[in-house]
Design a protein around this motif. Structure first.
Motif, short mmCIF file in Angstrom:
data_model
loop_
_atom_site.label_atom_id
_atom_site.label_comp_id
_atom_site.label_asym_id
_atom_site.label_seq_id
_atom_site.Cartn_x
_atom_site.Cartn_y
_atom_site.Cartn_z
N LEU A 186 25.01 -1.62 88.11
CA LEU A 186 24.48 -0.28 87.82
C LEU A 186 24.25 0.51 89.11
N VAL A 187 23.71 -0.14 90.12
CA VAL A 187 23.51 0.52 91.41
C VAL A 187 24.86 0.90 92.00
N ALA A 188 25.83 0.02 91.91
CA ALA A 188 27.16 0.29 92.47
C ALA A 188 27.81 1.50 91.81
N HIS A 189 27.57 1.68 90.52
CA HIS A 189 28.30 2.71 89.78
C HIS A 189 27.44 3.89 89.33
N HIS A 190 26.26 4.03 89.92
CA HIS A 190 25.43 5.14 89.47
C HIS A 190 26.06 6.49 89.79
N SER A 191 25.88 7.40 88.87
CA SER A 191 26.23 8.81 89.04
C SER A 191 27.66 9.06 89.51
N GLY A 192 28.59 8.39 88.85
CA GLY A 192 29.99 8.65 89.12
C GLY A 192 30.46 8.19 90.48
N ALA A 193 29.92 7.09 90.95
CA ALA A 193 30.27 6.59 92.28
C ALA A 193 31.77 6.39 92.46
N VAL A 194 32.47 6.12 91.39
CA VAL A 194 33.91 5.90 91.48
C VAL A 194 34.63 7.13 92.06
N TYR A 195 34.11 8.31 91.80
CA TYR A 195 34.73 9.53 92.32
C TYR A 195 34.57 9.63 93.84
N GLU A 196 33.38 9.29 94.32
CA GLU A 196 33.17 9.33 95.76
C GLU A 196 33.88 8.18 96.47
N ALA A 197 33.94 7.03 95.82
CA ALA A 197 34.67 5.90 96.41
C ALA A 197 36.12 6.29 96.63
N GLU A 198 36.69 7.00 95.69
CA GLU A 198 38.08 7.47 95.83
C GLU A 198 38.21 8.40 97.04
N GLN A 199 37.26 9.31 97.21
CA GLN A 199 37.29 10.24 98.34
C GLN A 199 37.19 9.51 99.67
N ALA A 232 28.85 14.68 80.51
CA ALA A 232 29.01 13.95 79.25
C ALA A 232 27.99 12.83 79.14
N ALA A 233 27.73 12.11 80.23
CA ALA A 233 26.73 11.03 80.21
C ALA A 233 25.34 11.59 79.93
N VAL A 234 25.00 12.70 80.57
CA VAL A 234 23.71 13.35 80.35
C VAL A 234 23.61 13.79 78.88
N SER A 235 24.66 14.40 78.36
CA SER A 235 24.66 14.88 76.97
C SER A 235 24.50 13.73 75.99
N ARG A 236 25.21 12.63 76.24
CA ARG A 236 25.07 11.46 75.35
C ARG A 236 23.64 10.93 75.34
N THR A 237 23.03 10.89 76.51
CA THR A 237 21.66 10.38 76.60
C THR A 237 20.68 11.31 75.89
N LEU A 238 20.82 12.60 76.13
CA LEU A 238 19.93 13.56 75.45
C LEU A 238 20.11 13.50 73.94
N ASP A 239 21.35 13.31 73.49
CA ASP A 239 21.62 13.17 72.06
C ASP A 239 20.97 11.91 71.51
N ARG A 240 21.09 10.80 72.25
CA ARG A 240 20.44 9.55 71.80
C ARG A 240 18.93 9.75 71.71
N ASP A 283 30.27 0.93 80.76
CA ASP A 283 30.06 2.22 80.11
C ASP A 283 29.09 1.95 78.98
N SER A 284 27.82 2.31 79.22
CA SER A 284 26.77 1.94 78.29
C SER A 284 25.67 2.99 78.27
N PRO A 285 24.79 2.91 77.29
CA PRO A 285 23.63 3.80 77.27
C PRO A 285 22.75 3.64 78.51
N VAL A 286 22.73 2.45 79.10
CA VAL A 286 21.91 2.23 80.30
C VAL A 286 22.48 3.03 81.47
N LEU A 287 23.78 2.93 81.69
CA LEU A 287 24.39 3.71 82.78
C LEU A 287 24.24 5.20 82.51
N ASP A 288 24.44 5.62 81.28
CA ASP A 288 24.26 7.03 80.93
C ASP A 288 22.83 7.50 81.25
#
Length: 144
Positions: free
Chosen positions: A50-63, A130-138, A77-82
């Motif tokens: 979760l720490v490794a992948h918080h807040s779209g880390a994959v995008y910055e890792a690519e950069q 989308a992650a924020v929206s899913r969490t707010l919806d939940r 990809d889970s409610p916890v990460l969202d």
């Protein structure tokens, strides 16, 4: 949030930026540096991921050319990460409460256009929203 995941979410929220600590800096990419440090301490694998992948880390890792290094840690990809993304993307660097768009704009102002963070956040914005929206919806559909 399922009760079984609540403590994990709280721990991830507290620790997600630990990789910014100067003494932990290795790659200069805080999600990866933080995950590696937690892993070295024997932290639970799910917390490390979760720490490794918080807040779209994959995008910055690519950069930063660190996609392979980050891929060592499987992203869930889970409610916890969202929910972790929601917490990070609605809280400012000094603990301020922001709505999502204000927080993203704050990040984009802090980091120079063309920088890894600016580019990554710009690309990650739909994923994060989308992650924020899913969490707010939940949250809206949970019985009180």
């Amino acid at each position: 949030m399922p009760e079984a995941d609540r403590d994990l979410l709280v721990a991830a929220a507290w620790l997600h930026d630990i990789g910014y600590a100067p003494e932990l800096r290795d790659t200069g990419f805080h999600p990866l540096d933080g995950a590696r440090h937690l892993e070295s301490l024997g932290a639970p694998a799910r917390l490390v991921r979760l720490v490794a992948h918080h807040s779209g880390a994959v995008y910055e890792a690519e950069q930063r050319g660190l996609s392979a290094e980050l891929a060592v840690y499987e992203r869930e990809d889970s409610p916890v990460l969202d929910a972790l993304i929601l917490a990070d993307m609605t809280t400012g660097p000094a603990g301020q409460s922001f709505d999502f768009d204000t927080r993203i704009d704050e990040i984009l102002v802090r980091y120079e256009p063309g920088s890894e963070v600016h580019n990554a956040i710009s690309k990650a914005r739909p994923y994060l929203k989308a992650a924020v929206s899913r969490t707010l919806d939940r949250m809206a559909h949970q019985p009180m």
